[in-house]
Design a protein around this motif. Structure first.
Motif, PDB file in Angstrom:
ATOM      1  N   GLY A 430       0.777  -1.228   0.000  1.00 21.33           N
ATOM      2  CA  GLY A 430       0.000   0.000   0.000  1.00 21.33           C
ATOM      3  C   GLY A 430       0.805   1.272   0.000  1.00 21.33           C
ATOM      4  O   GLY A 430       0.234   2.376   0.013  1.00 21.33           O
ATOM      5  N   LYS A 431       2.138   1.181  -0.051  1.00 24.07           N
ATOM      6  CA  LYS A 431       2.986   2.374  -0.062  1.00 24.07           C
ATOM      7  C   LYS A 431       3.950   2.324  -1.239  1.00 24.07           C
ATOM      8  O   LYS A 431       4.367   1.244  -1.672  1.00 24.07           O
ATOM      9  CB  LYS A 431       3.787   2.477   1.238  1.00 24.07           C
ATOM     10  CG  LYS A 431       2.929   2.637   2.492  1.00 24.07           C
ATOM     11  CD  LYS A 431       3.816   2.750   3.723  1.00 24.07           C
ATOM     12  CE  LYS A 431       2.972   2.922   4.997  1.00 24.07           C
ATOM     13  NZ  LYS A 431       3.810   3.016   6.210  1.00 24.07           N
ATOM     14  N   VAL A 432       4.305   3.511  -1.734  1.00 23.90           N
ATOM     15  CA  VAL A 432       5.288   3.599  -2.807  1.00 23.90           C
ATOM     16  C   VAL A 432       6.677   3.637  -2.178  1.00 23.90           C
ATOM     17  O   VAL A 432       7.029   4.601  -1.485  1.00 23.90           O
ATOM     18  CB  VAL A 432       5.068   4.848  -3.690  1.00 23.90           C
ATOM     19  CG1 VAL A 432       6.159   4.932  -4.760  1.00 23.90           C
ATOM     20  CG2 VAL A 432       3.687   4.815  -4.329  1.00 23.90           C
ATOM     21  N   VAL A 433       7.430   2.599  -2.382  1.00 22.65           N
ATOM     22  CA  VAL A 433       8.765   2.484  -1.784  1.00 22.65           C
ATOM     23  C   VAL A 433       9.743   2.008  -2.860  1.00 22.65           C
ATOM     24  O   VAL A 433       9.340   1.446  -3.878  1.00 22.65           O
ATOM     25  CB  VAL A 433       8.758   1.482  -0.610  1.00 22.65           C
ATOM     26  CG1 VAL A 433       7.915   2.002   0.543  1.00 22.65           C
ATOM     27  CG2 VAL A 433       8.246   0.122  -1.074  1.00 22.65           C
TER      28      VAL A 433
END
Length: 475
Positions: A430-433
């Motif tokens: 769920g996160k842009v990493v």
């Protein structure tokens, strides 16, 4: 009275198999008058598959070499004749004279062992190669074989101190500061430069002209040496100022070109692509390297896990490990996976394969992959290692390339391209990493493999690389 009967034995270019009909003689290790023994390597030849050393199958003295180095010879053509000594015995006075060697072919007198180019043949002890013949003006006692190199080291051009006398000792050449700096940067002695400016002043053009004159002999020397070295391995080289370099299309390069054209215009290619988050796979590779659990001397790389992932996917979808039989109009699903690994060598692209790779453990696959790569780099891959492949991996990522549309190895149904692994922004939990991402490309023969099968295989390989633990549960 005893006599020694000598006859000539002829050694022909062996049958190379796989439809190959000729080979090029790369180098001779013997010359007329040399004594040879059964199993001794006498020459190295290059076929369209690989470079191979040929052993002589009998004892004797070399009588004649029928072809020079660089000649292309048809299979079955005599390449060397050897004088073979017969048994000595009492010669009866009234005994008829022995028939000439030409009237009694050697192969009728004694069955001749037929050599086939599927390795390096029988060898006794360690065979030391004879250095290639090169023209030289220097004689050295007891020469040792050495790699092809320029006859003389690259040296600055002819000693330039001679013109120094044009400038009186203690007198400084006339030149402006920028010209002096230019001369210093180019390594030019201003005292050796002929001035053309007013009142004997040295100009920038004078410095450039002198530097070019110094460099010309050096460029010619380097160009000749580099081209000679390139010719030895069949590699094209571009040397600034040396002009065009032409490389004959033969051997491995010729066979590759013909095979790729045949493949591209025979098998209908379809290529599918997928981007994969391989962060976990890269961590797994590092863990295997650090732990040494596959063996301390075993080379572990991302390619190893890509190979294992493809083999696992094939195990789940064996229909992709197939071959098209045009004559019988049948699809042949192969009983074992012979995994080809495309390897770039000085002689061109070759595709040796690991026999029955699907039956190997991860450790066994790692060992086989390491041996395959090392043998290819040394130019020692045998024709047998390049026959019978069923599916191929090409690792374009080592060149920093993201992906491509690989052309099928003739006779195979699929080829997988493994692209460069790059750190890219990626949605993870769920996160842009930042994650390590690669692109896979699978080309397949649409006569054998439809879109569904090809997609399932590629999706399985991607899933296994994203979650490498599945290599254990799925395998």
């Amino acid at each position: 009275m005893t006599t020694e009967v000598r006859s000539l034995r002829e050694f022909k270019m062996p049958d190379v198999g796989e439809g190959l009909t000729e080979a090029e003689i790369l180098s001779w290790y013997v010359k007329p008058g040399d004594t040879v023994t059964d199993g001794q390597v006498v020459c190295e030849v290059e076929t369209a598959k690989a470079a191979v050393e040929l052993p002589i199958p009998f004892n004797g003295v070399v009588e004649q070499l029928f072809f020079p180095e660089g000649a292309t010879v048809d299979v079955g053509t005599v390449i060397i004749s050897v004088a073979v000594a017969g048994e000595a015995g009492a010669a009866p006075a009234a005994a008829p004279a022995p028939a000439p060697a030409a009237e009694a072919p050697a192969d009728e007198a004694e069955p001749e062992r037929r050599e086939v180019l599927v390795g390096y043949g029988p060898r006794t002890g360690v065979t030391q190669r004879r250095a290639r013949r090169t023209t030289t003006t220097k004689t050295v006692a007891a020469p040792k074989p050495a790699p092809v190199a320029p006859a003389a080291p690259v040296a600055p051009a002819p000693a330039a101190p001679a013109p120094v006398a044009e400038v009186p000792v203690g007198e400084r050449p006339l030149a402006k500061p920028p010209v002096r700096k230019l001369a210093k940067d180019l390594g030019v002695d201003l005292r050796a430069v002929t001035p053309t400016g007013p009142d004997g002043v040295i100009t920038r053009e004078d410095v450039h002209a002198h530097a070019a004159a110094l460099a010309a002999p050096a460029v010619e020397t380097v160009a000749a040496a580099v081209v000679e070295t390139a010719a030895a391995v069949g590699a094209p080289v571009l040397v600034p100022g040396a002009g065009d370099v032409r490389v004959p299309i033969k051997g491995v390069r010729k066979a590759t070109a013909q095979a790729m054209v045949a493949s591209a215009f025979t098998a209908p290619h379809v290529t599918e692509f997928v981007q994969v988050d391989v962060t976990r796979t890269m961590k797994f590779v590092r863990r295997l390297k650090e732990s040494g659990e596959l063996g301390r001397d075993v080379r572990v790389s991302p390619l190893l896990l890509v190979a294992k992932a493809l083999l696992t996917a094939i195990k789940r979808h064996p229909e992709i490990n197939a071959q098209w039989d045009e004559a019988a109009q049948e699809i042949v699903i192969k009983g074992q996976v012979n995994l080809g690994i495309a390897a770039a060598t000085p002689r061109g692209l070759i595709v040796p394969n690991i026999k029955d790779a699907g039956a190997r453990t991860l450790s066994g696959l790692a060992v086989a992959l390491g041996e395959l790569v090392e043998t290819a780099r040394q130019g020692k891959t045998s024709p047998a290692d390049m026959q019978g492949g069923t599916v191929t991996i090409t690792n374009v990522g080592v060149f920093g390339v993201d992906t491509g549309t690989p052309i099928l190895n003739p006779g195979e149904a699929a080829i997988l391209a493994f692209g460069a692994v790059r750190e890219l922004p990626w949605v993870h939990k769920g996160k842009v990493v930042p994650r390590q991402v690669t692109t896979l490309a699978l080309s397949f023969d649409h006569r054998l493999v439809d879109g569904e099968l090809g997609s399932r295989v590629l999706a399985d390989v991607a899933a296994l690389l994203e979650h490498p633990k599945r290599l254990i549960t799925w395998g």
